[in-house]
Motif scaffolding. Sequence first.
Motif, PDB file in Angstrom:
ATOM      1  N   PHE A  60      40.188 105.717  95.309  1.00 48.65           N
ATOM      2  CA  PHE A  60      40.441 106.334  94.005  1.00 48.65           C
ATOM      3  C   PHE A  60      40.653 105.257  92.950  1.00 48.65           C
ATOM      4  O   PHE A  60      40.121 105.342  91.840  1.00 48.65           O
ATOM      5  CB  PHE A  60      41.673 107.250  94.099  1.00 48.65           C
ATOM      6  N   HIS A  61      41.417 104.212  93.300  1.00 52.99           N
ATOM      7  CA  HIS A  61      41.660 103.110  92.376  1.00 52.99           C
ATOM      8  C   HIS A  61      40.353 102.413  92.000  1.00 52.99           C
ATOM      9  O   HIS A  61      40.110 102.118  90.821  1.00 52.99           O
ATOM     10  CB  HIS A  61      42.631 102.114  93.005  1.00 52.99           C
ATOM     11  N   VAL A  62      39.502 102.163  92.988  1.00 46.73           N
ATOM     12  CA  VAL A  62      38.216 101.519  92.719  1.00 46.73           C
ATOM     13  C   VAL A  62      37.366 102.400  91.808  1.00 46.73           C
ATOM     14  O   VAL A  62      36.746 101.916  90.856  1.00 46.73           O
ATOM     15  CB  VAL A  62      37.486 101.202  94.044  1.00 46.73           C
ATOM     16  N   LEU A  63      37.356 103.702  92.065  1.00 47.61           N
ATOM     17  CA  LEU A  63      36.600 104.636  91.229  1.00 47.61           C
ATOM     18  C   LEU A  63      37.100 104.596  89.789  1.00 47.61           C
ATOM     19  O   LEU A  63      36.307 104.512  88.848  1.00 47.61           O
ATOM     20  CB  LEU A  63      36.716 106.051  91.787  1.00 47.61           C
ATOM     21  N   MET A  64      38.425 104.615  89.625  1.00 47.68           N
ATOM     22  CA  MET A  64      38.990 104.593  88.275  1.00 47.68           C
ATOM     23  C   MET A  64      38.700 103.258  87.580  1.00 47.68           C
ATOM     24  O   MET A  64      38.395 103.230  86.389  1.00 47.68           O
ATOM     25  CB  MET A  64      40.499 104.837  88.322  1.00 47.68           C
ATOM     26  N   ARG A  65      38.796 102.159  88.318  1.00 43.44           N
ATOM     27  CA  ARG A  65      38.522 100.852  87.734  1.00 43.44           C
ATOM     28  C   ARG A  65      37.053 100.762  87.313  1.00 43.44           C
ATOM     29  O   ARG A  65      36.746 100.297  86.215  1.00 43.44           O
ATOM     30  CB  ARG A  65      38.862  99.745  88.722  1.00 43.44           C
ATOM     31  N   ASN A  66      36.145 101.240  88.157  1.00 38.96           N
ATOM     32  CA  ASN A  66      34.719 101.214  87.812  1.00 38.96           C
ATOM     33  C   ASN A  66      34.440 102.102  86.605  1.00 38.96           C
ATOM     34  O   ASN A  66      33.621 101.769  85.763  1.00 38.96           O
ATOM     35  CB  ASN A  66      33.877 101.653  89.002  1.00 38.96           C
ATOM     36  N   GLN A  67      35.129 103.232  86.531  1.00 37.57           N
ATOM     37  CA  GLN A  67      34.926 104.137  85.396  1.00 37.57           C
ATOM     38  C   GLN A  67      35.424 103.474  84.110  1.00 37.57           C
ATOM     39  O   GLN A  67      34.819 103.627  83.054  1.00 37.57           O
ATOM     40  CB  GLN A  67      35.666 105.441  85.629  1.00 37.57           C
ATOM     41  N   LYS A  68      36.518 102.742  84.189  1.00 36.74           N
ATOM     42  CA  LYS A  68      37.052 102.073  83.006  1.00 36.74           C
ATOM     43  C   LYS A  68      36.103 100.975  82.543  1.00 36.74           C
ATOM     44  O   LYS A  68      35.928 100.749  81.354  1.00 36.74           O
ATOM     45  CB  LYS A  68      38.429 101.488  83.311  1.00 36.74           C
ATOM     46  N   GLU A  69      35.481 100.280  83.493  1.00 35.95           N
ATOM     47  CA  GLU A  69      34.526  99.227  83.142  1.00 35.95           C
ATOM     48  C   GLU A  69      33.282  99.804  82.474  1.00 35.95           C
ATOM     49  O   GLU A  69      32.629  99.140  81.684  1.00 35.95           O
ATOM     50  CB  GLU A  69      34.130  98.447  84.396  1.00 35.95           C
ATOM     51  N   GLU A  70      32.958 101.052  82.758  1.00 32.82           N
ATOM     52  CA  GLU A  70      31.773 101.695  82.186  1.00 32.82           C
ATOM     53  C   GLU A  70      32.142 102.548  80.981  1.00 32.82           C
ATOM     54  O   GLU A  70      31.544 103.590  80.747  1.00 32.82           O
ATOM     55  CB  GLU A  70      31.110 102.569  83.249  1.00 32.82           C
ATOM     56  N   GLU A  71      33.154 102.124  80.207  1.00 31.31           N
ATOM     57  CA  GLU A  71      33.567 102.899  79.035  1.00 31.31           C
ATOM     58  C   GLU A  71      32.401 103.032  78.068  1.00 31.31           C
ATOM     59  O   GLU A  71      31.644 102.086  77.841  1.00 31.31           O
ATOM     60  CB  GLU A  71      34.749 102.223  78.347  1.00 31.31           C
TER      61      GLU A  71
END
Length: 98
Positions: A60-71
């Motif tokens: 979940f953390h990796v998913l959220m971090r990747n989503q933040k990088e793709e703002e």
Amino acid sequence: MAHAEEDSSFFERERDRLTAEITAGFEELLPLSNQLNRKLEEVLSMTREYETIAELWHSFHVLMRNQKEEEPAEGQPQGLPGTGGHVLRQSNPESAEQ
């Protein structure tokens, strides 16, 4: 000689008493060590369950971090899937009329 026989019987009685005391101690120790082993097995099984939960939170953390990088760039709506703020495609009313 009678005194020597009396002394040996004292040591034999003392030996038998200590042997019985040690035996009783081992009989008490055995169920306690079995109980300790069961508790250790419970702890080990719980840590395995926590590893599964930790892996889930890590993904979940990796998913959220990747989503933040793709703002998205400025002007585009932001949001997370499942929150109602996520827009898959921004529709432009002017382009729909053409």
